[in-house]
Design an enzyme around this catalytic site. Structure first.
Site, PDB file in Angstrom:
ATOM      1  N   GLY A  93       0.822  -1.216   0.000  1.00 23.37           N
ATOM      2  CA  GLY A  93       0.000   0.000   0.000  1.00 23.37           C
ATOM      3  C   GLY A  93       0.852   1.260   0.000  1.00 23.37           C
ATOM      4  N   ASP A 119       0.582  -8.319  -5.659  1.00 23.83           N
ATOM      5  CA  ASP A 119      -0.807  -8.034  -5.325  1.00 23.83           C
ATOM      6  C   ASP A 119      -1.170  -8.869  -4.106  1.00 23.83           C
ATOM      7  OD1 ASP A 119      -3.769  -8.225  -5.372  1.00 23.83           O
ATOM      8  OD2 ASP A 119      -3.550  -7.108  -7.241  1.00 23.83           O
ATOM      9  N   ALA A 157      -1.866  -2.220   2.599  1.00 22.96           N
ATOM     10  CA  ALA A 157      -2.719  -2.350   1.403  1.00 22.96           C
ATOM     11  C   ALA A 157      -4.088  -2.898   1.788  1.00 22.96           C
ATOM     12  CB  ALA A 157      -2.064  -3.273   0.379  1.00 22.96           C
ATOM     13  N   ALA A 158      -5.115  -2.372   1.151  1.00 28.35           N
ATOM     14  CA  ALA A 158      -6.488  -2.842   1.398  1.00 28.35           C
ATOM     15  C   ALA A 158      -7.422  -2.160   0.417  1.00 28.35           C
ATOM     16  CB  ALA A 158      -6.923  -2.463   2.812  1.00 28.35           C
ATOM     17  N   GLN A 159      -8.622  -2.731   0.244  1.00 37.00           N
ATOM     18  CA  GLN A 159      -9.737  -1.952  -0.294  1.00 37.00           C
ATOM     19  C   GLN A 159     -10.200  -1.182   0.934  1.00 37.00           C
ATOM     20  OE1 GLN A 159     -12.347   0.100  -1.016  1.00 37.00           O
ATOM     21  NE2 GLN A 159     -13.670  -1.497  -0.201  1.00 37.00           N
ATOM     22  N   SER A 193      -8.506  -1.283  12.104  1.00 37.12           N
ATOM     23  CA  SER A 193      -9.285  -0.046  11.992  1.00 37.12           C
ATOM     24  C   SER A 193     -10.336   0.086  13.085  1.00 37.12           C
ATOM     25  CB  SER A 193      -9.986  -0.069  10.620  1.00 37.12           C
ATOM     26  OG  SER A 193     -11.026   0.861  10.595  1.00 37.12           O
ATOM     27  N   GLU A 225     -13.144   0.997  12.520  1.00 34.54           N
ATOM     28  CA  GLU A 225     -14.406   0.524  11.925  1.00 34.54           C
ATOM     29  C   GLU A 225     -14.785  -0.850  12.486  1.00 34.54           C
ATOM     30  OE1 GLU A 225     -16.662   1.935   9.651  1.00 34.54           O
ATOM     31  OE2 GLU A 225     -15.570   3.773  10.044  1.00 34.54           O
ATOM     32  N   TYR A 272     -16.415  -3.821   4.919  1.00 38.29           N
ATOM     33  CA  TYR A 272     -15.036  -3.399   5.228  1.00 38.29           C
ATOM     34  C   TYR A 272     -14.708  -3.712   6.689  1.00 38.29           C
ATOM     35  CZ  TYR A 272     -11.229  -0.145   6.430  1.00 38.29           C
ATOM     36  OH  TYR A 272     -10.057   0.409   6.914  1.00 38.29           O
ATOM     37  N   HIS A 276      -7.672   8.769  10.151  1.00 36.33           N
ATOM     38  CA  HIS A 276      -6.583   9.749  10.064  1.00 36.33           C
ATOM     39  C   HIS A 276      -6.483  10.238   8.622  1.00 36.33           C
ATOM     40  CE1 HIS A 276      -5.059   5.634   9.954  1.00 36.33           C
ATOM     41  NE2 HIS A 276      -4.233   6.052   9.006  1.00 36.33           N
TER      42      HIS A 276
HETATM   43  P1  NDP Z   1      -5.347   4.114   0.827  1.00 34.61           P
HETATM   44  O1  NDP Z   1      -6.661   3.739   0.249  1.00 34.61           O
HETATM   45  O2  NDP Z   1      -4.835   5.496   0.636  1.00 34.61           O
HETATM   46  O3  NDP Z   1      -4.238   3.106   0.246  1.00 34.61           O
HETATM   47  C1  NDP Z   1      -4.519   1.760   0.004  1.00 34.61           C
HETATM   48  C2  NDP Z   1      -3.332   1.134  -0.690  1.00 34.61           C
HETATM   49  O4  NDP Z   1      -3.594  -0.266  -0.887  1.00 34.61           O
HETATM   50  C3  NDP Z   1      -2.992   1.725  -2.068  1.00 34.61           C
HETATM   51  O5  NDP Z   1      -1.594   1.828  -2.175  1.00 34.61           O
HETATM   52  C4  NDP Z   1      -3.511   0.652  -3.015  1.00 34.61           C
HETATM   53  O6  NDP Z   1      -2.832   0.627  -4.250  1.00 34.61           O
HETATM   54  C5  NDP Z   1      -3.200  -0.608  -2.220  1.00 34.61           C
HETATM   55  N1  NDP Z   1      -3.937  -1.779  -2.651  1.00 34.61           N
HETATM   56  C6  NDP Z   1      -5.278  -1.927  -2.772  1.00 34.61           C
HETATM   57  N2  NDP Z   1      -5.588  -3.168  -3.174  1.00 34.61           N
HETATM   58  C7  NDP Z   1      -4.405  -3.842  -3.325  1.00 34.61           C
HETATM   59  C8  NDP Z   1      -4.069  -5.150  -3.705  1.00 34.61           C
HETATM   60  N3  NDP Z   1      -4.996  -6.046  -4.038  1.00 34.61           N
HETATM   61  N4  NDP Z   1      -2.754  -5.485  -3.737  1.00 34.61           N
HETATM   62  C9  NDP Z   1      -1.804  -4.594  -3.426  1.00 34.61           C
HETATM   63  N5  NDP Z   1      -2.065  -3.317  -3.058  1.00 34.61           N
HETATM   64  C10 NDP Z   1      -3.356  -2.954  -3.003  1.00 34.61           C
HETATM   65  O7  NDP Z   1      -5.408   3.752   2.388  1.00 34.61           O
HETATM   66  P2  NDP Z   1      -4.733   4.505   3.637  1.00 34.61           P
HETATM   67  O8  NDP Z   1      -3.326   4.802   3.337  1.00 34.61           O
HETATM   68  O9  NDP Z   1      -5.645   5.575   4.112  1.00 34.61           O
HETATM   69  O10 NDP Z   1      -4.824   3.366   4.749  1.00 34.61           O
HETATM   70  C11 NDP Z   1      -3.789   2.400   4.898  1.00 34.61           C
HETATM   71  C12 NDP Z   1      -4.337   1.181   5.602  1.00 34.61           C
HETATM   72  O11 NDP Z   1      -4.844   1.546   6.896  1.00 34.61           O
HETATM   73  C13 NDP Z   1      -5.509   0.503   4.896  1.00 34.61           C
HETATM   74  O12 NDP Z   1      -5.410  -0.882   5.127  1.00 34.61           O
HETATM   75  C14 NDP Z   1      -6.733   1.067   5.601  1.00 34.61           C
HETATM   76  O13 NDP Z   1      -7.838   0.198   5.483  1.00 34.61           O
HETATM   77  C15 NDP Z   1      -6.204   1.154   7.012  1.00 34.61           C
HETATM   78  N6  NDP Z   1      -6.827   2.151   7.865  1.00 34.61           N
HETATM   79  C16 NDP Z   1      -6.902   3.447   7.433  1.00 34.61           C
HETATM   80  C17 NDP Z   1      -7.463   4.405   8.226  1.00 34.61           C
HETATM   81  C18 NDP Z   1      -7.515   5.841   7.795  1.00 34.61           C
HETATM   82  O14 NDP Z   1      -8.240   6.603   8.434  1.00 34.61           O
HETATM   83  N7  NDP Z   1      -6.762   6.242   6.774  1.00 34.61           N
HETATM   84  C19 NDP Z   1      -8.024   4.053   9.563  1.00 34.61           C
HETATM   85  C20 NDP Z   1      -7.795   2.690   9.936  1.00 34.61           C
HETATM   86  C21 NDP Z   1      -7.236   1.769   9.107  1.00 34.61           C
HETATM   87  P3  NDP Z   1      -3.328   1.427  -5.566  1.00 34.61           P
HETATM   88  O15 NDP Z   1      -2.621   2.770  -5.507  1.00 34.61           O
HETATM   89  O16 NDP Z   1      -2.887   0.563  -6.670  1.00 34.61           O
HETATM   90  O17 NDP Z   1      -4.827   1.567  -5.455  1.00 34.61           O
HETATM   91  P1  GDP Z   2     -15.093   5.981   7.427  1.00 34.59           P
HETATM   92  O1  GDP Z   2     -15.233   6.352   8.856  1.00 34.59           O
HETATM   93  O2  GDP Z   2     -13.933   5.082   7.152  1.00 34.59           O
HETATM   94  O3  GDP Z   2     -16.342   5.480   6.819  1.00 34.59           O
HETATM   95  O4  GDP Z   2     -14.653   7.346   6.691  1.00 34.59           O
HETATM   96  P2  GDP Z   2     -15.404   8.331   5.670  1.00 34.59           P
HETATM   97  O5  GDP Z   2     -14.565   9.541   5.585  1.00 34.59           O
HETATM   98  O6  GDP Z   2     -15.727   7.640   4.397  1.00 34.59           O
HETATM   99  O7  GDP Z   2     -16.795   8.656   6.397  1.00 34.59           O
HETATM  100  C1  GDP Z   2     -16.830   9.257   7.682  1.00 34.59           C
HETATM  101  C2  GDP Z   2     -18.270   9.583   8.048  1.00 34.59           C
HETATM  102  O8  GDP Z   2     -18.750  10.649   7.213  1.00 34.59           O
HETATM  103  C3  GDP Z   2     -19.267   8.426   7.883  1.00 34.59           C
HETATM  104  O9  GDP Z   2     -20.101   8.398   9.016  1.00 34.59           O
HETATM  105  C4  GDP Z   2     -20.077   8.826   6.648  1.00 34.59           C
HETATM  106  O10 GDP Z   2     -21.429   8.333   6.652  1.00 34.59           O
HETATM  107  C5  GDP Z   2     -20.074  10.343   6.816  1.00 34.59           C
HETATM  108  N1  GDP Z   2     -20.396  11.052   5.577  1.00 34.59           N
HETATM  109  C6  GDP Z   2     -21.384  11.973   5.398  1.00 34.59           C
HETATM  110  N2  GDP Z   2     -21.424  12.390   4.126  1.00 34.59           N
HETATM  111  C7  GDP Z   2     -20.442  11.726   3.472  1.00 34.59           C
HETATM  112  C8  GDP Z   2     -19.998  11.742   2.115  1.00 34.59           C
HETATM  113  O11 GDP Z   2     -20.513  12.444   1.268  1.00 34.59           O
HETATM  114  N3  GDP Z   2     -18.931  10.928   1.816  1.00 34.59           N
HETATM  115  C9  GDP Z   2     -18.331  10.136   2.760  1.00 34.59           C
HETATM  116  N4  GDP Z   2     -17.276   9.377   2.426  1.00 34.59           N
HETATM  117  N5  GDP Z   2     -18.751  10.083   4.043  1.00 34.59           N
HETATM  118  C10 GDP Z   2     -19.791  10.868   4.395  1.00 34.59           C
END
Ligand code: NDP
Ligand code: GDP
Length: 340
Positions: free
Chosen positions: A9, A57, A80-82, A124, A126, A148, A178
């Site tokens: 990721g 991947d 890495a994650a969806q 997370s 979540e 998720y 974050h």
């Molecule tokens: P991003 O969505 O910004 O980044 C996700 C990364 O995962 C990208 O580099 C993406 O690559 C890669 N990726 C997705 N699918 C695959 C795959 N099948 N194989 C290899 N790489 C893959 O996430 P964040 O940086 O925000 O978050 C990092 C991690 O922390 C994630 O696991 C997220 O779920 C977790 N997390 C994040 C929080 C937050 O608030 N940010 C809170 C708690 C947990 P590509 O560029 O190709 O899409």
């Molecule tokens: P999450 O906590 O990982 O789901 O982070 P998000 O940033 O996607 O969403 C945070 C909160 O914002 C959730 O409670 C959503 O329901 C709320 N929210 C309200 N309006 C929106 C919107 O237009 N887009 C997103 N992504 N979230 C929204």
């Protein structure tokens, strides 16, 4: 001797901040990157010559084993994650395959090729979902509310299980939301700050939103990657909640962002049922006392500073893009005149 780290990721928000931190600390940084037709390298453009990218991947076990063999990591950070909750209802199977089973694929690759590597799993808040206590801490039971969240619960427990089954140094960081200027555009913070910037510049007029009452514990990604590193430097592996200990509504986020550019949010925000989720996480608030005490971890950026930093960055980006678009429009007009 310099340590090696493998980050999955690396092109994402956290991967890019973590790579910067590890480079500063003298690590040799390897990043797992999946093949895409149009690579998104924006977050790591500035450090791409200092890191080594390895193709792989999370869904392809063999590619992970090869990545571990090639990078010989002392530390593996599985980021890495969806990662988008909204998409996890539209693509629940892919979310499970990547965000849940992908963790086992990575752990198995380490167990096979380099079991002494230390492992960090990006868990997370979540996972707490429909919270059973407030604030949420390491011992709070999970009640996920989205595909998720369910996938992350699997990733958390398989990490704990590999630690207990194989004596691996494996940690799960339960990170609350974050954000940063590098946050994906569909997440609520970035969606708001990007729209505020465009509205201020007259490039957009309204912002369509879902539930404004949801509460989140939002911190700065640059502070949170420090906690990931600290977790892998301890004598014993363990799990930690990383949060600010403050919660804010989505509406507060919107208010601060619009106020920062001298606008009133109520003139621009429209509630749109398309953005309301099938099941909501109403309130997240983390208790970070274990991380503060045992890791010595601390925060530097507060909520208001974070929102302003993101609005300022999006204003800069929107101005550059709009100048570029104007320049392209002028040059194509000149070409048309020359041809005529
Ligand atoms: P991003 O969505 O910004 O980044 C996700 C990364 O995962 C990208 O580099 C993406 O690559 C890669 N990726 C997705 N699918 C695959 C795959 N099948 N194989 C290899 N790489 C893959 O996430 P964040 O940086 O925000 O978050 C990092 C991690 O922390 C994630 O696991 C997220 O779920 C977790 N997390 C994040 C929080 C937050 O608030 N940010 C809170 C708690 C947990 P590509 O560029 O190709 O899409
Ligand atoms: P999450 O906590 O990982 O789901 O982070 P998000 O940033 O996607 O969403 C945070 C909160 O914002 C959730 O409670 C959503 O329901 C709320 N929210 C309200 N309006 C929106 C919107 O237009 N887009 C997103 N992504 N979230 C929204």
């Amino acid at each position: 001797m310099a340590k090696n780290a493998l980050i999955t990721g690396i092109t994402g928000q956290d991967g890019s901040y973590l790579a910067e931190l590890l480079l500063e600390k003298g690590y040799k940084v390897f990043g797992l990157r999946r093949r895409t037709s149009t690579p998104m390298m924006e977050n790591i453009e500035h450090i791409k010559h200092e890191i080594e990218l390895v193709e792989g991947d999370l869904q392809d076990q063999g590619s992970l084993i090869e990545a571990v063999k090639k990078s010989k990591p002392d530390e593996v950070y599985n980021l890495a994650a969806q990662s988008f909750v909204g998409t996890s209802w539209a693509q629940p199977v892919l979310t499970g395959q990547t965000t849940a089973i992908g963790v086992t694929n990575m752990l198995e690759a380490i167990r096979t090729a380099r079991p002494e590597s230390r492992f960090y799993q990006a868990s997370s808040s979540e996972m707490f979902g429909k919270v059973v206590e407030t604030p949420q801490r390491e011992s709070t039971p999970f009640y996920p509310r989205s595909p998720y969240g369910v996938a992350k619960v699997y990733g958390h427990w398989i990490t704990v299980n590999y630690r207990e089954s194989y004596d691996m140094y494996a940690c799960s960081g339960i990170l609350f939301n974050h954000e940063s200027p590098r946050r994906g555009i569909e997440f609520v913070t970035r969606k708001v700050t990007d729209a505020v910037a465009k509205i201020k510049l007259g490039l957009q007029h309204e912002l369509r939103m879902g539930n404004l009452d949801a509460k989140r514990d939002w911190g700065f990604a640059g502070d949170y990657v420090k906690a990931m590193w600290l977790m892998l430097q301890q004598d014993q592996p363990d799990d930690y909640v990383i949060s600010t200990g403050e919660t804010h509504t989505v509406q507060e986020l919107v208010e601060i962002a619009f106020r920062h550019v001298g606008l009133n949010w109520e003139d621009h925000v429209v509630i749109d049922p398309r953005f309301v989720r099938p099941a909501e996480v109403d309130l997240l608030l983390g208790d970070n006392s274990k991380a503060r005490k045992k890791l010595g971890w601390n925060l530097e950026v507060d909520f208001e500073e974070l929102v302003k930093m993101m609005v300022d960055s999006d204003l800069q980006k929107a101005m550059v893009n709009s100048k570029l678009e104007k320049a392209v429009a002028i040059s194509s007009l000149q070409n048309t005149k020359l041809e005529a």
